[in-house]
Design a protein around this motif. Sequence first.
Motif, PDB file in Angstrom:
ATOM      1  N   LYS A 264      40.360 -99.774  47.638  1.00 11.74           N
ATOM      2  CA  LYS A 264      41.746 -99.833  48.127  1.00 11.74           C
ATOM      3  C   LYS A 264      42.366-101.193  47.833  1.00 11.74           C
ATOM      4  O   LYS A 264      43.501-101.284  47.348  1.00 11.74           O
ATOM      5  CB  LYS A 264      41.784 -99.557  49.628  1.00 11.74           C
TER       6      LYS A 264
ATOM      7  N   LYS B  41      25.281-103.157  53.514  1.00  7.58           N
ATOM      8  CA  LYS B  41      26.620-102.905  54.039  1.00  7.58           C
ATOM      9  C   LYS B  41      27.660-102.848  52.922  1.00  7.58           C
ATOM     10  O   LYS B  41      28.581-102.031  52.954  1.00  7.58           O
ATOM     11  CB  LYS B  41      26.996-103.988  55.046  1.00  7.58           C
TER      12      LYS B  41
ATOM     13  N   SER C  70      27.636 -99.571  51.168  1.00  5.86           N
ATOM     14  CA  SER C  70      27.909 -98.394  51.985  1.00  5.86           C
ATOM     15  C   SER C  70      29.197 -97.722  51.508  1.00  5.86           C
ATOM     16  O   SER C  70      30.076 -98.367  50.920  1.00  5.86           O
ATOM     17  CB  SER C  70      28.045 -98.798  53.454  1.00  5.86           C
ATOM     18  N   PRO C  71      29.340 -96.417  51.734  1.00  8.18           N
ATOM     19  CA  PRO C  71      30.558 -95.714  51.282  1.00  8.18           C
ATOM     20  C   PRO C  71      31.843 -96.314  51.841  1.00  8.18           C
ATOM     21  O   PRO C  71      32.845 -96.434  51.131  1.00  8.18           O
ATOM     22  CB  PRO C  71      30.329 -94.287  51.802  1.00  8.18           C
ATOM     23  N   SER C  72      31.833 -96.712  53.110  1.00 11.97           N
ATOM     24  CA  SER C  72      33.052 -97.276  53.699  1.00 11.97           C
ATOM     25  C   SER C  72      33.439 -98.592  53.040  1.00 11.97           C
ATOM     26  O   SER C  72      34.627 -98.862  52.808  1.00 11.97           O
ATOM     27  CB  SER C  72      32.851 -97.484  55.201  1.00 11.97           C
ATOM     28  N   ALA C  73      32.431 -99.435  52.725  1.00  4.56           N
ATOM     29  CA  ALA C  73      32.726-100.711  52.069  1.00  4.56           C
ATOM     30  C   ALA C  73      33.268-100.492  50.658  1.00  4.56           C
ATOM     31  O   ALA C  73      34.199-101.185  50.225  1.00  4.56           O
ATOM     32  CB  ALA C  73      31.473-101.579  52.028  1.00  4.56           C
ATOM     33  N   ARG C  74      32.684 -99.533  49.935  1.00  5.54           N
ATOM     34  CA  ARG C  74      33.175 -99.247  48.577  1.00  5.54           C
ATOM     35  C   ARG C  74      34.607 -98.722  48.616  1.00  5.54           C
ATOM     36  O   ARG C  74      35.440 -99.087  47.773  1.00  5.54           O
ATOM     37  CB  ARG C  74      32.251 -98.247  47.895  1.00  5.54           C
ATOM     38  N   ILE C  75      34.897 -97.879  49.580  1.00  9.88           N
ATOM     39  CA  ILE C  75      36.261 -97.348  49.699  1.00  9.88           C
ATOM     40  C   ILE C  75      37.247 -98.477  50.006  1.00  9.88           C
ATOM     41  O   ILE C  75      38.344 -98.538  49.434  1.00  9.88           O
ATOM     42  CB  ILE C  75      36.310 -96.263  50.789  1.00  9.88           C
ATOM     43  N   ALA C  76      36.860 -99.398  50.895  1.00 10.69           N
ATOM     44  CA  ALA C  76      37.735-100.521  51.236  1.00 10.69           C
ATOM     45  C   ALA C  76      37.971-101.409  50.013  1.00 10.69           C
ATOM     46  O   ALA C  76      39.105-101.841  49.753  1.00 10.69           O
ATOM     47  CB  ALA C  76      37.120-101.325  52.376  1.00 10.69           C
TER      48      ALA C  76
END
Length: 242
Positions: free
Chosen positions: A73, A61, A64-70
């Motif tokens: 940020k 998790k 994952s791309p979404s976790a890296r983006i978060a």
Amino acid sequence: LHQLHLAGATEKARQGAQAVRDRLRWTSDGAKLAAAQGAKAVRERLTKIQTAKAVKDRLRKLQSPSARIARDKYAWTLGVFVLMITEFVAVNQRGWLKAWYSFLITSMYAIRLKIYHADNLHYFLIDFCYIGNFILLFYLHFYPNSVVLFQLVFALSTGPITVAILAWRNSLVFHNLDKMTTVVVHVMPPLMAFNLRWFPEETTNGQLKAEEIESVSWFRALVLPLIVYLYWQGCYFLKTEG
């Protein structure tokens, strides 16, 4: 005699029966103990498997791309705030610059020490840039009224440490902790030295006077920093190559 013989036989039979019952009980207890130990081992094994699976799921998790983006940020936002606070303190609250610089350099160095030590890269943490920061910290917290130490840290901070920004191509990448740490290590000493030189009384809360640092000799400006650098270079060579 017949009665005595019969009593003895009865006693032997009773003892034999008791021995059989004891063996059966021991066997039963042993079986129960073995079963309990086996069940405990199975539970421990299942717990380890479940823990490993949970860790793998968590890592999956986190990658994952979404976790890296978060994460990027949050790191970007934090980096912008650090930059804004540094600018505000350096321009408007110079009396707090020493504390802010000390907090940044010690916290980031501690994080980098943990990471680099785990990767067997800890010898990089005795490069001259770190030594220059340690000398600056020593001056700020122990001898802020020393003119000789001020001139030494000014020469080191605005000399080799500043040149290293271009030599090592430092880049301000807010979501990259390693690059941010490198920028702090190389940019904060010149910023601190600038404020110490042109706003000494504000930066040191009156411990360093402006009239005391109006002039500097060639020895203190060039020879003394060169001696410190050569001494570090010799110690570094002996430690890493000796």
